[in-house]
Design an enzyme around this catalytic site. Structure first.
Site, PDB file in Angstrom:
ATOM      1  N   GLY A   8       0.848  -1.190   0.000  1.00 54.90           N
ATOM      2  CA  GLY A   8       0.000   0.000   0.000  1.00 54.90           C
ATOM      3  C   GLY A   8       0.883   1.239   0.000  1.00 54.90           C
ATOM      4  O   GLY A   8       0.548   2.279   0.586  1.00 54.90           O
ATOM      5  N   GLY A  11      -0.102   5.275  -1.138  1.00 54.37           N
ATOM      6  CA  GLY A  11      -1.112   6.105  -0.467  1.00 54.37           C
ATOM      7  C   GLY A  11      -0.508   7.279   0.294  1.00 54.37           C
ATOM      8  O   GLY A  11       0.683   7.580   0.157  1.00 54.37           O
ATOM      9  N   GLN A  12      -1.345   7.917   1.101  1.00 58.02           N
ATOM     10  CA  GLN A  12      -0.908   9.134   1.816  1.00 58.02           C
ATOM     11  C   GLN A  12       0.303   8.865   2.711  1.00 58.02           C
ATOM     12  O   GLN A  12       1.285   9.614   2.691  1.00 58.02           O
ATOM     13  CB  GLN A  12      -2.053   9.696   2.676  1.00 58.02           C
ATOM     14  CG  GLN A  12      -1.701  11.019   3.335  1.00 58.02           C
ATOM     15  CD  GLN A  12      -2.582  11.372   4.541  1.00 58.02           C
ATOM     16  OE1 GLN A  12      -3.344  10.540   5.027  1.00 58.02           O
ATOM     17  NE2 GLN A  12      -2.481  12.603   5.005  1.00 58.02           N
ATOM     18  N   ASP A  34       2.393  -1.841  -4.516  1.00 57.40           N
ATOM     19  CA  ASP A  34       1.008  -1.380  -4.547  1.00 57.40           C
ATOM     20  C   ASP A  34       0.296  -2.083  -5.689  1.00 57.40           C
ATOM     21  O   ASP A  34       0.940  -2.750  -6.506  1.00 57.40           O
ATOM     22  CB  ASP A  34       0.924   0.153  -4.688  1.00 57.40           C
ATOM     23  CG  ASP A  34      -0.300   0.707  -3.971  1.00 57.40           C
ATOM     24  OD1 ASP A  34      -1.399   0.156  -4.182  1.00 57.40           O
ATOM     25  OD2 ASP A  34      -0.171   1.672  -3.193  1.00 57.40           O
ATOM     26  N   ASP A  53      -0.973  -7.525  -5.407  1.00 58.81           N
ATOM     27  CA  ASP A  53      -2.287  -7.598  -4.776  1.00 58.81           C
ATOM     28  C   ASP A  53      -2.079  -8.334  -3.456  1.00 58.81           C
ATOM     29  O   ASP A  53      -1.832  -9.542  -3.446  1.00 58.81           O
ATOM     30  CB  ASP A  53      -3.253  -8.372  -5.690  1.00 58.81           C
ATOM     31  CG  ASP A  53      -4.621  -8.533  -5.048  1.00 58.81           C
ATOM     32  OD1 ASP A  53      -4.805  -8.085  -3.892  1.00 58.81           O
ATOM     33  OD2 ASP A  53      -5.505  -9.119  -5.693  1.00 58.81           O
ATOM     34  N   TYR A 142     -14.753   0.440   9.476  1.00 57.81           N
ATOM     35  CA  TYR A 142     -13.313   0.741   9.560  1.00 57.81           C
ATOM     36  C   TYR A 142     -12.819   0.503  10.993  1.00 57.81           C
ATOM     37  O   TYR A 142     -11.806  -0.168  11.225  1.00 57.81           O
ATOM     38  CB  TYR A 142     -13.115   2.200   9.144  1.00 57.81           C
ATOM     39  CG  TYR A 142     -11.705   2.732   9.236  1.00 57.81           C
ATOM     40  CD1 TYR A 142     -10.689   2.247   8.423  1.00 57.81           C
ATOM     41  CD2 TYR A 142     -11.399   3.775  10.119  1.00 57.81           C
ATOM     42  CE1 TYR A 142      -9.408   2.771   8.487  1.00 57.81           C
ATOM     43  CE2 TYR A 142     -10.128   4.318  10.187  1.00 57.81           C
ATOM     44  CZ  TYR A 142      -9.128   3.806   9.365  1.00 57.81           C
ATOM     45  OH  TYR A 142      -7.867   4.337   9.438  1.00 57.81           O
ATOM     46  N   LYS A 146     -10.234  -2.144  12.660  1.00 53.16           N
ATOM     47  CA  LYS A 146      -9.059  -1.713  13.432  1.00 53.16           C
ATOM     48  C   LYS A 146      -8.986  -2.429  14.783  1.00 53.16           C
ATOM     49  O   LYS A 146      -7.927  -2.881  15.195  1.00 53.16           O
ATOM     50  CB  LYS A 146      -9.066  -0.187  13.625  1.00 53.16           C
ATOM     51  CG  LYS A 146      -8.750   0.594  12.354  1.00 53.16           C
ATOM     52  CD  LYS A 146      -7.413   0.203  11.771  1.00 53.16           C
ATOM     53  CE  LYS A 146      -7.034   0.941  10.520  1.00 53.16           C
ATOM     54  NZ  LYS A 146      -5.913   0.321   9.789  1.00 53.16           N
ATOM     55  N   ILE A 172      -3.920  12.340   9.825  1.00 51.64           N
ATOM     56  CA  ILE A 172      -2.550  12.738   9.479  1.00 51.64           C
ATOM     57  C   ILE A 172      -2.609  13.854   8.449  1.00 51.64           C
ATOM     58  O   ILE A 172      -3.246  13.716   7.400  1.00 51.64           O
ATOM     59  CB  ILE A 172      -1.741  11.544   8.945  1.00 51.64           C
ATOM     60  CG1 ILE A 172      -1.620  10.473  10.039  1.00 51.64           C
ATOM     61  CG2 ILE A 172      -0.348  11.993   8.505  1.00 51.64           C
ATOM     62  CD1 ILE A 172      -0.855   9.246   9.618  1.00 51.64           C
TER      63      ILE A 172
HETATM   64  C1  AKB Z   1      -9.882   8.458   8.607  1.00 54.34           C
HETATM   65  O1  AKB Z   1     -10.327   9.610   8.771  1.00 54.34           O
HETATM   66  O2  AKB Z   1     -10.590   7.488   8.293  1.00 54.34           O
HETATM   67  C2  AKB Z   1      -8.421   8.222   8.887  1.00 54.34           C
HETATM   68  C3  AKB Z   1      -8.174   7.831  10.294  1.00 54.34           C
HETATM   69  C4  AKB Z   1      -8.268   8.815  11.378  1.00 54.34           C
HETATM   70  O3  AKB Z   1      -7.906   6.689  10.550  1.00 54.34           O
HETATM   71  N1  AKB Z   1      -7.666   9.398   8.554  1.00 54.34           N
END
Ligand code: AKB
Length: 316
Positions: A8, A11-12, A34, A53, A142, A146, A172
């Site tokens: 990855g 990405g940012q 990536d 992948d 998400y 996590k 970030i």
């Molecule tokens: C998001 O906003 O989803 C991310 C994070 C805080 O994990 N930047």
């Protein structure tokens, strides 16, 4: 860490982490991988780059073997706002990438870093001075990924001895690559819009506080944690880290002090607003400070000065 694979990498975070790792460990020792063509095109500038992948376990394993990898940085993720549009895909990508990374870390005796997030917390978590160890019942897919990822990484450590470590990243702020699909993205987008058009319309409510971090501190956090003496780590997955907490209104006031003609308005996105509301206002990062010496340098004023300068130069 001698041979590092960053998955990855386009990405940012990867865009700035790869050069940071190259500087510390040598250009030939950092392999950037990536999947998407655009990202692969971007990482092709590096001494070593691969199209991969991460969900393809065999291909991932081949790369581990080819380069004799002893550390994986797993940056593959669908972020919070995008995740809500397709929860099944978010689970498949986020957990698939992590499970393959952990399994291969076990097989190749490699260390592994996977970012967690403030998204791991939820509405029932204390929002102010959010403790390191507290209620974790996130309200987004998400966040569910996590929390599961933190637990799975700790399990691989205790059960198989995998050297898995992680931080809970706040939003970030950076000027390399744009973030995409996150709730904290506004704090980056605003700089581009103000410099390009002189105005910005914000999707987050003006008084919604979230933790934030400037990229140079984020990069140092990653290498510092991965180099930390393991005997000092009481926690592993994952450490609260932060260095500033602000709401849109406060950030925009700082920008206006420097760009008096800047105009700000709000068009609140209800999904992002609910997510922002469920996340901490400000985390307590004392465990990271005590266990591995986390000591961020950038405050909001220094960050705003630097972002305005960097984005103006970039858009010239
Ligand atoms: C998001 O906003 O989803 C991310 C994070 C805080 O994990 N930047």
């Amino acid at each position: 860490m001698k041979r590092i694979l960053v998955v990855g990498a386009g990405g940012q975070i990867g865009t700035e982490l790869v050069p940071h790792l190259q500087k510390n460990y040598g250009e030939d020792n950092v392999i950037a991988a990536d999947l998407k063509d655009e990202a692969v095109q971007k990482i092709s500038q590096y001494a070593r780059c691969e199209k991969l992948d991460v969900l393809d376990f065999n291909a991932f394993g081949e790369l581990m073997k080819k380069y004799d990898i002893d550390a994986i940085f797993n940056l593959v993720a669908l972020l919070s706002a995008t995740g809500e549009k397709n929860p099944e895909l978010a689970w498949k990508i986020n957990m698939g990438a992590l499970l393959n990374s952990l399994t291969l870390a076990k097989e190749f005796n490699a260390a592994i870093f996977t970012p967690s997030s403030i998204g791991a917390f939820g509405v029932n978590t204390p929002h102010d001075n959010t403790p390191q160890d507290t209620v974790m019942r996130p309200d987004t897919i998400y966040g569910v990924c996590k929390v599961t990822g933190e637990m799975l990484s700790d399990y691989y450590h205790s059960r198989f001895g995998v050297d898995a470590r992680s931080v809970r990243f706040p939003g970030i702020i950076s000027n390399g690559a744009l973030p995409g699909g996150g709730t904290t993205d506004y704090a980056v987008e605003v700089f581009y819009d103000i410099i390009k058009n002189g105005r910005y319309t914000c999707p987050i409510p003006e008084n919604s506080y979230m933790d934030m971090l400037y990229m140079p501190d984020a990069l140092n956090a990653v290498t510092q944690l991965m180099e930390a003496d393991p005997s000092k780590l009481k926690h592993r997955n994952s450490f609260n880290i932060t260095c500033m907490s602000f709401c849109p209104k406060e950030l925009f006031a700082k920008i206006k002090e420097r760009v008096p003609s800047a105009e700000f308005s709000y068009d609140v996105d209800p999904v992002k607003a609910a997510i922002a509301d469920s996340w901490p206002n400000k985390m307590d990062d004392s465990c990271a400070r005590e266990e591995w010496g986390w000591d961020p340098k950038w405050d909001i004023d220094a960050m705003v000065d630097d972002m305005l300068k960097a984005i103006a130069a970039k858009l010239k």
